[in-house]
Design a protein around this motif. Structure first.
Motif, PDB file in Angstrom:
ATOM      1  N   VAL A 110       2.786   9.474   5.103  1.00 54.86           N
ATOM      2  CA  VAL A 110       2.434   8.465   3.831  1.00 54.86           C
ATOM      3  C   VAL A 110       2.781   9.110   2.429  1.00 54.86           C
ATOM      4  O   VAL A 110       2.012  10.013   2.182  1.00 54.86           O
ATOM      5  CB  VAL A 110       1.094   7.770   3.846  1.00 54.86           C
ATOM      6  CG1 VAL A 110       1.030   6.898   5.086  1.00 54.86           C
ATOM      7  CG2 VAL A 110      -0.038   8.563   3.995  1.00 54.86           C
ATOM      8  N   GLY A 153       3.657   7.238  -0.638  1.00 50.61           N
ATOM      9  CA  GLY A 153       3.636   5.986  -1.386  1.00 50.61           C
ATOM     10  C   GLY A 153       2.895   6.286  -2.780  1.00 50.61           C
ATOM     11  O   GLY A 153       3.049   5.381  -3.427  1.00 50.61           O
ATOM     12  N   GLY A 154       1.814   7.075  -2.507  1.00 47.18           N
ATOM     13  CA  GLY A 154       0.904   7.267  -3.699  1.00 47.18           C
ATOM     14  C   GLY A 154       1.475   7.538  -5.080  1.00 47.18           C
ATOM     15  O   GLY A 154       2.587   8.272  -5.211  1.00 47.18           O
ATOM     16  N   GLN A 155       0.857   7.576  -6.244  1.00 46.41           N
ATOM     17  CA  GLN A 155       1.504   7.804  -7.407  1.00 46.41           C
ATOM     18  C   GLN A 155       1.216   9.123  -8.066  1.00 46.41           C
ATOM     19  O   GLN A 155       1.594   9.583  -9.017  1.00 46.41           O
ATOM     20  CB  GLN A 155       1.026   6.732  -8.414  1.00 46.41           C
ATOM     21  CG  GLN A 155       1.159   5.230  -8.233  1.00 46.41           C
ATOM     22  CD  GLN A 155       0.551   4.249  -9.146  1.00 46.41           C
ATOM     23  OE1 GLN A 155      -0.803   4.368  -9.270  1.00 46.41           O
ATOM     24  NE2 GLN A 155       1.261   3.287  -9.640  1.00 46.41           N
ATOM     25  N   GLY A 156       0.200   9.933  -7.220  1.00 45.76           N
ATOM     26  CA  GLY A 156       0.022  11.254  -7.539  1.00 45.76           C
ATOM     27  C   GLY A 156      -0.542  11.333  -9.052  1.00 45.76           C
ATOM     28  O   GLY A 156       0.023  12.597  -9.595  1.00 45.76           O
ATOM     29  N   ARG A 158      -3.261  12.469 -10.485  1.00 49.56           N
ATOM     30  CA  ARG A 158      -3.908  13.650 -10.598  1.00 49.56           C
ATOM     31  C   ARG A 158      -3.115  14.853 -10.859  1.00 49.56           C
ATOM     32  O   ARG A 158      -3.278  15.862 -11.604  1.00 49.56           O
ATOM     33  CB  ARG A 158      -4.939  13.983  -9.775  1.00 49.56           C
ATOM     34  CG  ARG A 158      -6.145  13.005  -9.524  1.00 49.56           C
ATOM     35  CD  ARG A 158      -6.998  13.077  -8.522  1.00 49.56           C
ATOM     36  NE  ARG A 158      -6.545  12.393  -7.350  1.00 49.56           N
ATOM     37  CZ  ARG A 158      -6.948  12.281  -6.014  1.00 49.56           C
ATOM     38  NH1 ARG A 158      -8.101  13.298  -5.765  1.00 49.56           N
ATOM     39  NH2 ARG A 158      -6.491  11.764  -5.127  1.00 49.56           N
ATOM     40  N   LYS A 171       5.736  13.202  -4.999  1.00 45.19           N
ATOM     41  CA  LYS A 171       4.764  14.276  -4.664  1.00 45.19           C
ATOM     42  C   LYS A 171       5.490  15.415  -3.525  1.00 45.19           C
ATOM     43  O   LYS A 171       5.269  16.552  -3.466  1.00 45.19           O
ATOM     44  CB  LYS A 171       3.551  13.855  -4.115  1.00 45.19           C
ATOM     45  CG  LYS A 171       2.377  14.652  -4.708  1.00 45.19           C
ATOM     46  CD  LYS A 171       1.120  14.218  -3.749  1.00 45.19           C
ATOM     47  CE  LYS A 171      -0.212  14.266  -5.027  1.00 45.19           C
ATOM     48  NZ  LYS A 171      -1.253  14.024  -4.102  1.00 45.19           N
ATOM     49  N   GLN A 193       6.114   0.773   0.827  1.00 39.90           N
ATOM     50  CA  GLN A 193       5.105   0.041   0.918  1.00 39.90           C
ATOM     51  C   GLN A 193       4.827  -0.938   0.220  1.00 39.90           C
ATOM     52  O   GLN A 193       5.539  -1.475  -0.678  1.00 39.90           O
ATOM     53  CB  GLN A 193       3.793   0.928   0.779  1.00 39.90           C
ATOM     54  CG  GLN A 193       3.407   1.406  -0.663  1.00 39.90           C
ATOM     55  CD  GLN A 193       2.233   2.347  -0.674  1.00 39.90           C
ATOM     56  OE1 GLN A 193       2.220   3.367  -0.848  1.00 39.90           O
ATOM     57  NE2 GLN A 193       1.135   1.622  -0.383  1.00 39.90           N
ATOM     58  N   ASN A 219      -0.233  -0.634  -2.573  1.00 36.08           N
ATOM     59  CA  ASN A 219      -1.651  -1.269  -2.012  1.00 36.08           C
ATOM     60  C   ASN A 219      -2.452  -0.347  -1.318  1.00 36.08           C
ATOM     61  O   ASN A 219      -3.015  -0.712  -0.292  1.00 36.08           O
ATOM     62  CB  ASN A 219      -1.013  -2.583  -1.299  1.00 36.08           C
ATOM     63  CG  ASN A 219      -0.267  -2.231  -0.152  1.00 36.08           C
ATOM     64  OD1 ASN A 219      -0.041  -1.047   0.242  1.00 36.08           O
ATOM     65  ND2 ASN A 219       0.323  -3.164   0.605  1.00 36.08           N
ATOM     66  N   HIS A 228      -2.973   3.590   1.099  1.00 33.16           N
ATOM     67  CA  HIS A 228      -2.274   4.186   2.392  1.00 33.16           C
ATOM     68  C   HIS A 228      -2.610   3.122   3.646  1.00 33.16           C
ATOM     69  O   HIS A 228      -2.050   3.158   4.525  1.00 33.16           O
ATOM     70  CB  HIS A 228      -2.703   5.448   2.693  1.00 33.16           C
ATOM     71  CG  HIS A 228      -4.146   5.754   2.265  1.00 33.16           C
ATOM     72  ND1 HIS A 228      -5.061   5.257   3.144  1.00 33.16           N
ATOM     73  CD2 HIS A 228      -4.966   6.705   1.641  1.00 33.16           C
ATOM     74  CE1 HIS A 228      -6.425   5.856   2.744  1.00 33.16           C
ATOM     75  NE2 HIS A 228      -5.995   6.641   1.703  1.00 33.16           N
ATOM     76  N   GLN A 280      -0.827  12.855   5.423  1.00 37.56           N
ATOM     77  CA  GLN A 280      -0.617  12.778   4.132  1.00 37.56           C
ATOM     78  C   GLN A 280       0.642  13.511   3.618  1.00 37.56           C
ATOM     79  O   GLN A 280       0.556  14.738   4.225  1.00 37.56           O
ATOM     80  CB  GLN A 280      -1.898  12.734   3.237  1.00 37.56           C
ATOM     81  CG  GLN A 280      -2.869  11.852   4.004  1.00 37.56           C
ATOM     82  CD  GLN A 280      -3.884  11.686   2.790  1.00 37.56           C
ATOM     83  OE1 GLN A 280      -4.226  12.588   2.119  1.00 37.56           O
ATOM     84  NE2 GLN A 280      -4.574  10.471   2.799  1.00 37.56           N
ATOM     85  N   ASP A 283       0.442  15.354   0.990  1.00 35.87           N
ATOM     86  CA  ASP A 283      -0.065  16.508   0.162  1.00 35.87           C
ATOM     87  C   ASP A 283      -0.753  17.554   0.788  1.00 35.87           C
ATOM     88  O   ASP A 283      -1.414  18.369   0.248  1.00 35.87           O
ATOM     89  CB  ASP A 283      -0.894  15.856  -1.100  1.00 35.87           C
ATOM     90  CG  ASP A 283      -1.906  14.770  -0.416  1.00 35.87           C
ATOM     91  OD1 ASP A 283      -2.129  14.751   0.671  1.00 35.87           O
ATOM     92  OD2 ASP A 283      -2.294  14.179  -1.382  1.00 35.87           O
ATOM     93  N   LYS A 327      -9.145   2.793 -12.954  1.00 38.23           N
ATOM     94  CA  LYS A 327      -7.990   3.507 -13.432  1.00 38.23           C
ATOM     95  C   LYS A 327      -7.567   3.282 -14.815  1.00 38.23           C
ATOM     96  O   LYS A 327      -7.667   2.169 -15.351  1.00 38.23           O
ATOM     97  CB  LYS A 327      -6.542   3.318 -12.750  1.00 38.23           C
ATOM     98  CG  LYS A 327      -6.886   3.551 -11.095  1.00 38.23           C
ATOM     99  CD  LYS A 327      -6.513   5.225 -10.665  1.00 38.23           C
ATOM    100  CE  LYS A 327      -6.845   5.435  -9.254  1.00 38.23           C
ATOM    101  NZ  LYS A 327      -6.530   6.518  -8.827  1.00 38.23           N
ATOM    102  N   LYS A 361      -3.586  18.258  -4.702  1.00 41.57           N
ATOM    103  CA  LYS A 361      -4.140  16.977  -5.332  1.00 41.57           C
ATOM    104  C   LYS A 361      -3.930  17.194  -6.727  1.00 41.57           C
ATOM    105  O   LYS A 361      -3.465  16.116  -7.719  1.00 41.57           O
ATOM    106  CB  LYS A 361      -5.496  16.318  -5.072  1.00 41.57           C
ATOM    107  CG  LYS A 361      -5.709  16.192  -3.609  1.00 41.57           C
ATOM    108  CD  LYS A 361      -5.316  14.752  -3.135  1.00 41.57           C
ATOM    109  CE  LYS A 361      -6.017  14.563  -1.945  1.00 41.57           C
ATOM    110  NZ  LYS A 361      -5.130  13.521  -1.307  1.00 41.57           N
TER     111      LYS A 361
END
Ligand code: UTP
Length: 474
Positions: A104, A106-109, A111, A118, A186, A211, A213, A241, A243, A349, A400
């Motif tokens: 997965v 799709g996160g915005q990373g 941090r 990422k 996603q 949306n 993981h 993941q 990361d 956020k 992270k």
């Protein structure tokens, strides 16, 4: 897409019905093209799902009744001889091509604050390989071992999809068969203000965000990936993941145990460092195994201690799971109902958006709530979920943050000490500042042991400042 007046009214009504008419507040300022851009975006969003998500986010969490610590299979020693048969049966599954890898990404990373997907961030101590290359080399090991490349599914998001694909293409898929690597995006959800109003990024565009993981389950189905697995008789998905470079991407022992238990979903667990560590905690409530987010677990539960001083609820989730293909299909729900079985959580956020007058807001503190589902919420829906406790030093070195804890520097440190431990297992004593073991040589400790018995490494050669144990040993 060209929409007529009737469609326009239908879309507007459907959002008004859920109390979101403010998204049309700049309608009169928009020209025809700008209006159709907004409508095209809205037609892809399910207003009822958004309404349900907001309700779930605000649902006060039900008190946890009589939580118990879950039982877990102890695999803190990857060389545990009682699990050898499990390793063998997992290898059989891998040899038959029954397991796909799934990352997965799709996160915005936010941090990390790195400009790019990422997975393209470098993670290894000497060669500075990227996370994606590192995982690709893990899978190359299995390609070589079993004569065929395992399927690798990579979930991206609208924001990083194109860049991720280009990165793989530019790097010739790091030697993998490109036909075995599938990228899919996603789902996205509107971002809400603190009082539940969808926010605008432009006068004709909502702020959207991935949306969570948990969206991976629905995306696996809707992208056709589950269909592809059905065709190829791939039964099981190895989820990790993007990361965590220390993950055993394909772990035969875990796979063997998962298969033997007939579990729909299995998870790895590690001992938490402290009650406040920001990882989910495994708890058993009646028949169900579940993960409680660090922000949701009441302190009297998270800090409860046993007589020996250990945490009573001391097992944390590091987001490594095995999922049965048919279970994913069931949880994701059918395309018709659109609704999947995972509840929404809200993440506070800081989000740039337009205010009521159309001026851009750059908030200094959280001003918005992102709606996300979590993959671990599938556990209570699983039959016979299995928990396997592993040694965190063996498989957990997440990246992270840009610095400090859970950063590249802390991960490299953990990778180096794991590599030193592996060398120690085969009889070497190393005091190297840096050591990198290529996953092409051995992606896990059991394989390292096997490889070094066939291709002994010259320990004397390692007594330098740093060492690289690469494929040339094979
Ligand atoms: P995190 O929860 O760490 O989020 O994701 P993140 O977006 O990467 O980073 P922050 O919180 O903005 O700093 C854990 C894993 O889940 C994936 C991430 O790519 C990472 O592998 N993920 C997260 C998704 O694939 N989609 C999401 O919507 C959220």
């Amino acid at each position: 897409m060209s929409l007529n007046l009737k469609d326009e009214k239908k879309i507007k009504d459907s959002f008004a019905l859920i109390g979101q008419e403010q998204i049309f507040r700049f309608w009169d300022d928009l020209n025809k093209t700008e209006r159709s851009i907004l409508l095209d975006q809205l037609i892809k969003i399910d207003p009822l799902e958004c309404q349900g998500a907001w309700k779930e986010i605000n649902l006060s969490s039900t008190p946890i009744l009589n939580p118990q610590p879950p039982s877990a299979i102890n695999s803190t020693d990857p060389l545990n001889s009682t699990l050898v048969s499990m390793h063998e049966s997992g290898e059989e599954m891998l040899a038959k091509g029954k397991v796909a890898a799934f990352t997965v990404a799709g996160g915005q990373g936010t941090r990390l604050g790195y400009d790019g997907p990422k997975g393209t961030f470098s993670c290894t101590p000497i060669k500075k390989h990227s996370l994606f290359q590192h995982f690709a080399e893990n899978l190359s090991f299995f390609t070589k071992r079993f004569g065929k490349c395992p399927r690798w599914f990579i979930m991206t998001s609208h924001e990083n999809h194109a860049q991720t694909k280009q990165y793989f293409e530019r790097n010739q898929f790091f030697g993998l068969d490109k036909n075995k690597v599938t990228f899919f995006q996603q789902g996205m959800m509107p971002v809400f203000s603190m009082d539940g109003k969808m926010l605008l990024q432009e006068k004709n565009q909502l702020v959207m965000s991935p949306n969570g993981h948990g969206g991976s389950l629905k995306a696996l189905v809707e992208s056709g990936s589950i269909g592809l697995m059905e065709e190829e008789e791939i039964d099981c998905i190895s989820y990790f993941q993007v990361d965590n470079p220390m993950v055993y991407c394909m772990d035969p022992t875990f796979i063997g145990l998962h298969k033997a238990s007939g579990s729909d979903m299995s998870s790895k667990a590690v001992k938490k460092l402290s009650p406040k560590e920001r990882v989910g905690t495994f708890v058993q409530i009646g028949e169900t195994l579940q993960v409680m987010e660090y922000s949701d677990i009441p302190p009297q539960i998270s800090s409860e201690k046993l007589k020996d001083g250990c945490l009573r609820f001391g097992l944390g989730s590091i987001a490594i799971h095995l999922l049965e293909r048919n279970f994913v299909k069931r949880v994701a729900g059918s395309k018709k109902t659109k609704r999947q079985g995972l509840k929404y959580h809200g993440a506070h956020k800081k989000v740039c958006c337009l205010d009521n007058n159309g001026s851009r807001v750059h908030p200094q503190k959280p001003n918005a709530i992102k709606a996300e589902t979590f993959v671990f919420d599938a556990l209570p829906l699983a039959h016979d979920p299995l928990l396997m406790e592993i040694n965190r030093k063996e498989e957990f070195g997440p990246i992270k943050n840009l610095s400090g804890s859970d950063s590249r520097a802390s991960s490299e440190k953990l990778q180096i000490s794991r590599n030193q431990r592996w060398i120690k297992v085969v009889g070497g004593v190393v005091k190297l500042n840096k050591i990198e073991i290529s996953p092409l040589f051995a992606p896990t400790l059991p394989y390292f042991l096997e490889q070094t018995s066939k291709f002994p490494i010259d320990l004397k050669k390692l007594s330098k400042e740093s060492a690289l144990i690469e494929l040339q040993n094979t």
